[in-house]
Design a protein around this motif. Structure first.
Motif, PDB file in Angstrom:
ATOM      1  N   LEU A   1      46.120  39.972  33.029  1.00 51.65           N
ATOM      2  CA  LEU A   1      45.266  38.947  33.492  1.00 51.65           C
ATOM      3  C   LEU A   1      43.891  39.056  33.124  1.00 51.65           C
ATOM      4  N   LYS A   2      43.124  37.932  32.830  1.00 47.34           N
ATOM      5  CA  LYS A   2      41.695  37.981  32.589  1.00 47.34           C
ATOM      6  C   LYS A   2      40.817  38.094  33.740  1.00 47.34           C
ATOM      7  N   ARG A   3      41.336  37.686  34.918  1.00 54.30           N
ATOM      8  CA  ARG A   3      40.367  37.909  36.065  1.00 54.30           C
ATOM      9  C   ARG A   3      41.312  38.311  37.438  1.00 54.30           C
ATOM     10  N   ASN A   4      40.776  38.685  38.366  1.00 53.55           N
ATOM     11  CA  ASN A   4      41.546  39.028  39.774  1.00 53.55           C
ATOM     12  C   ASN A   4      42.049  37.980  40.232  1.00 53.55           C
ATOM     13  N   MET A   5      43.399  37.849  40.752  1.00 52.03           N
ATOM     14  CA  MET A   5      44.144  36.743  41.268  1.00 52.03           C
ATOM     15  C   MET A   5      44.902  37.252  42.516  1.00 52.03           C
ATOM     16  N   GLU A   6      45.079  36.345  43.429  1.00 49.38           N
ATOM     17  CA  GLU A   6      45.752  36.774  44.878  1.00 49.38           C
ATOM     18  C   GLU A   6      47.043  36.162  44.963  1.00 49.38           C
ATOM     19  N   SER A   7      47.790  36.593  45.650  1.00 45.73           N
ATOM     20  CA  SER A   7      49.185  36.272  46.028  1.00 45.73           C
ATOM     21  C   SER A   7      49.145  34.866  46.242  1.00 45.73           C
TER      22      SER A   7
ATOM     23  N   GLN B   1      48.669  32.517  44.002  1.00 50.79           N
ATOM     24  CA  GLN B   1      47.688  31.761  43.144  1.00 50.79           C
ATOM     25  C   GLN B   1      48.808  31.470  41.880  1.00 50.79           C
ATOM     26  N   MET B   2      48.534  30.239  41.205  1.00 49.84           N
ATOM     27  CA  MET B   2      49.450  29.844  40.195  1.00 49.84           C
ATOM     28  C   MET B   2      48.728  30.199  38.787  1.00 49.84           C
ATOM     29  N   ILE B   3      49.499  30.993  38.004  1.00 50.86           N
ATOM     30  CA  ILE B   3      48.834  31.299  36.445  1.00 50.86           C
ATOM     31  C   ILE B   3      48.646  30.207  35.567  1.00 50.86           C
ATOM     32  N   SER B   4      47.541  30.098  35.315  1.00 45.80           N
ATOM     33  CA  SER B   4      47.130  29.056  34.079  1.00 45.80           C
ATOM     34  C   SER B   4      47.053  29.521  32.722  1.00 45.80           C
ATOM     35  N   GLU B   5      46.917  28.784  31.867  1.00 42.93           N
ATOM     36  CA  GLU B   5      46.746  29.331  30.306  1.00 42.93           C
ATOM     37  C   GLU B   5      45.175  29.976  30.218  1.00 42.93           C
ATOM     38  N   GLU B   6      44.231  29.732  31.128  1.00 43.11           N
ATOM     39  CA  GLU B   6      42.872  30.135  31.073  1.00 43.11           C
ATOM     40  C   GLU B   6      42.881  31.743  31.734  1.00 43.11           C
ATOM     41  N   ASP B   7      44.123  32.058  32.417  1.00 49.54           N
ATOM     42  CA  ASP B   7      44.030  33.365  33.313  1.00 49.54           C
ATOM     43  C   ASP B   7      44.742  34.457  32.440  1.00 49.54           C
ATOM     44  N   VAL B   8      45.257  34.263  31.284  1.00 45.25           N
ATOM     45  CA  VAL B   8      46.034  35.296  30.823  1.00 45.25           C
ATOM     46  C   VAL B   8      45.719  35.537  29.286  1.00 45.25           C
ATOM     47  N   MET B   9      45.896  36.692  28.971  1.00 48.24           N
ATOM     48  CA  MET B   9      45.788  37.124  27.451  1.00 48.24           C
ATOM     49  C   MET B   9      46.706  38.208  27.030  1.00 48.24           C
ATOM     50  N   LEU B  10      46.743  38.250  25.658  1.00 48.90           N
ATOM     51  CA  LEU B  10      47.627  39.381  25.240  1.00 48.90           C
ATOM     52  C   LEU B  10      46.751  40.676  24.894  1.00 48.90           C
TER      53      LEU B  10
ATOM     54  N   ARG C   1      54.052  31.597  40.113  1.00 47.96           N
ATOM     55  CA  ARG C   1      52.863  31.862  41.008  1.00 47.96           C
ATOM     56  C   ARG C   1      53.168  33.730  41.408  1.00 47.96           C
ATOM     57  N   LEU C   2      51.932  34.108  41.712  1.00 51.98           N
ATOM     58  CA  LEU C   2      52.096  35.354  42.189  1.00 51.98           C
ATOM     59  C   LEU C   2      52.673  35.683  43.412  1.00 51.98           C
ATOM     60  N   LYS C   3      53.418  36.553  43.588  1.00 48.79           N
ATOM     61  CA  LYS C   3      53.543  37.243  45.145  1.00 48.79           C
ATOM     62  C   LYS C   3      52.870  38.355  45.452  1.00 48.79           C
ATOM     63  N   SER C   4      52.065  38.838  44.691  1.00 44.91           N
ATOM     64  CA  SER C   4      51.203  40.051  45.084  1.00 44.91           C
ATOM     65  C   SER C   4      49.777  39.799  44.267  1.00 44.91           C
ATOM     66  N   ARG C   5      48.911  40.608  44.857  1.00 51.33           N
ATOM     67  CA  ARG C   5      47.542  40.576  44.177  1.00 51.33           C
ATOM     68  C   ARG C   5      47.612  41.461  42.835  1.00 51.33           C
ATOM     69  N   VAL C   6      46.966  40.885  42.045  1.00 57.13           N
ATOM     70  CA  VAL C   6      47.091  41.481  40.548  1.00 57.13           C
ATOM     71  C   VAL C   6      45.472  41.451  40.054  1.00 57.13           C
ATOM     72  N   THR C   7      45.064  42.596  39.403  1.00 53.72           N
ATOM     73  CA  THR C   7      43.685  42.539  39.161  1.00 53.72           C
ATOM     74  C   THR C   7      43.380  42.479  37.705  1.00 53.72           C
ATOM     75  N   ALA C   8      42.077  42.119  37.334  1.00 51.22           N
ATOM     76  CA  ALA C   8      41.772  41.888  35.807  1.00 51.22           C
ATOM     77  C   ALA C   8      42.072  43.055  34.918  1.00 51.22           C
ATOM     78  N   GLU C   9      42.837  42.651  33.790  1.00 49.38           N
ATOM     79  CA  GLU C   9      43.278  43.551  32.712  1.00 49.38           C
ATOM     80  C   GLU C   9      44.704  44.166  33.189  1.00 49.38           C
TER      81      GLU C   9
END
Length: 237
Positions: free
Chosen positions: A115-121, A123-132, A154-162
């Motif tokens: 993930l590029k940013r912190n995301m909460e349970s 939330q739907m992941i978009s192209e701008e939210d992820v990287m390799l 969609r996330l079912k738990s909180r995931v932090t940036a990187e």
């Protein structure tokens, strides 16, 4: 009083630290006004100070206001070197901090989705939210190597940036939902025949589920091979 409010607005809007008479202290209303004007001058439009019950000490100049650590969730009101006080605010603004560089141990290994940013349970992941990014020593069979495998889920738990995205972080990706119509594909002597069916169970890719053939009304087991699509193979238990 009106003249004093106009003066405060001018001081904060112009950034000029002109002396003001706070010999009797800074009242809660005055502190709230100082914080609000500083937030507006910084471009924060959706927040407001939560106020202070007690007045602040006397100050021989106009107190300055700044966000704590760059975060306007808490404003710091300071009177030179004499005193400083904090005031909580109501705002959704959060500072954009640059991503921390990967450690040397993380610059090698297979490329995985992070993930590029912190995301909460929820939330739907978009192209701008992820990287390799390189997995280093953290590689796992539950990670993803393609961005398209997580985009739109969609996330079912909180995931932090990187942080790497694991299968356990995502809600189940049902390709077939119970009660939905499905296409039954049957291979017979090299010829594929299709029929209409109804899913009696939900299923992910590769799951074996029960389906009803709407032509024969028979309940059979089939393998989920795509969106609303199943295939019937011999020897499925």
């Amino acid at each position: 009083m009106l003249a004093r409010v106009i003066f405060l607005s001018f001081v904060l809007a112009s950034g000029t630290a002109l002396a003001q008479d706070y010999a009797d202290g800074v009242s809660g209303a005055e502190a709230e006004s100082l914080v609000l004007e500083a937030m507006r001058a910084a471009g924060i439009r959706d927040g407001s100070p939560m106020g202070s019950i007690r007045p602040f000490p006397a100050c021989d100049t106009t107190p300055t206001v700044a966000p704590r650590g760059g975060d306007w969730g808490t404003a710091v009101i300071r009177c030179g070197d004499e005193w400083s006080r904090s005031m909580r605010t109501r705002t959704t603004y959060a500072p954009q901090r640059p991503a921390a560089p990967l450690r040397a141990a993380e610059t090698t290994g297979a490329m995985v989705v992070v993930l590029k940013r912190n995301m909460e349970s929820g939330q739907m992941i978009s192209e701008e939210d992820v990287m390799l990014a390189p997995s280093g020593s953290r590689s796992s069979p539950e990670t993803f190597s393609r961005l398209e495998d997580v985009i739109g889920r969609r996330l079912k738990s909180r995931v932090t940036a990187e942080q790497m995205v694991f299968m356990r972080h995502l809600e189940t990706d049902w390709l077939i939902v119970q009660g939905q119509p499905v296409v039954l594909k049957i291979n017979a002597n090299g010829i594929q025949v299709s029929a209409s069916g109804e899913a009696l169970e939900a299923g992910e890719l590769g799951d074996i589920i029960r389906v009803k053939n709407l032509q024969s009304q028979k309940v059979i087991k089939a393998i989920v091979d795509g969106k609303n699509s199943v295939s019937i193979r011999p020897n499925i238990g």
